[in-house]
Design a protein around this motif. Sequence first.
Motif, mmCIF file in Angstrom:
data_model
loop_
_atom_site.group_PDB
_atom_site.id
_atom_site.type_symbol
_atom_site.label_atom_id
_atom_site.label_comp_id
_atom_site.label_asym_id
_atom_site.label_seq_id
_atom_site.Cartn_x
_atom_site.Cartn_y
_atom_site.Cartn_z
ATOM 1 N N GLN A 151 39.033 43.787 46.399
ATOM 2 C CA GLN A 151 38.828 42.854 45.431
ATOM 3 C C GLN A 151 37.526 42.852 45.542
ATOM 4 N N ASP A 152 36.614 42.978 44.363
ATOM 5 C CA ASP A 152 35.189 43.179 44.387
ATOM 6 C C ASP A 152 34.894 43.278 42.869
ATOM 7 N N ASP A 153 34.230 42.007 42.455
ATOM 8 C CA ASP A 153 33.727 41.832 41.068
ATOM 9 C C ASP A 153 32.408 42.602 40.708
ATOM 10 N N GLU A 176 45.863 40.334 32.843
ATOM 11 C CA GLU A 176 45.181 40.961 34.084
ATOM 12 C C GLU A 176 45.124 42.235 33.901
ATOM 13 N N PHE A 211 42.764 45.951 36.189
ATOM 14 C CA PHE A 211 41.963 46.234 37.538
ATOM 15 C C PHE A 211 41.171 47.574 36.807
ATOM 16 N N ARG A 242 39.829 48.340 41.963
ATOM 17 C CA ARG A 242 38.943 47.179 42.124
ATOM 18 C C ARG A 242 39.624 45.772 41.331
ATOM 19 N N PHE A 243 40.326 44.907 41.900
ATOM 20 C CA PHE A 243 40.819 43.651 41.086
ATOM 21 C C PHE A 243 39.717 42.579 41.396
ATOM 22 N N SER A 291 38.005 38.799 41.440
ATOM 23 C CA SER A 291 38.284 37.664 42.373
ATOM 24 C C SER A 291 39.172 36.754 41.798
ATOM 25 N N LEU A 341 45.116 38.140 45.600
ATOM 26 C CA LEU A 341 45.590 39.418 46.342
ATOM 27 C C LEU A 341 45.922 39.060 47.769
ATOM 28 N N ASP A 378 34.846 46.820 53.267
ATOM 29 C CA ASP A 378 36.036 46.460 52.348
ATOM 30 C C ASP A 378 37.113 46.073 53.200
#
Length: 152
Positions: A4-6, A47, A49, A76-77, A79, A83, A141
């Motif tokens: 998970q990382d924008d 939604e 990714f 990468r999803f 935030s 998750l 991560d």
Amino acid sequence: MVIQDDSKEMLLFYEEVLGLIRARDDVETTFESSLAGREIFKLQSGEGFVVTAFDDPRSSKTDFQAARSGRLYILRFPSSIALGDRFERANPGCLGMSLYTYRVSSIAEYFQRVKASNAQKITEIVANEFGEQSFSFIAPDGYFWTLIESGL
């Protein structure tokens, strides 16, 4: 790998510290575009990714025939999607999650690079059960990695 990382900040570890090359970057998958994404990741309408793929540094960015096996895919999803945290199950001795091993030509060089990064729980360099010099750490991560020296 699922993270998970924008900001794409965590991807820099794989590029700058481990020296992997980006083979694909920012490939978007959405609920609307992927039936598999709906099923595997339980995506809801709206939604999605983003996928980044890394290759061995000896691969070619331009010649598909020169690509080496073992591509690392990172999904990468944002935030905004909740998750579950599974990292407690991503340690040696745990079943169901992946542990990552990477062969490098200069273990001392990579050890210094990892120590200078945001990695955590870095072990000392020791001989593993096969007599290879190795060390382990948890990447920024949250994934567990072991680097092994090889005569590449």
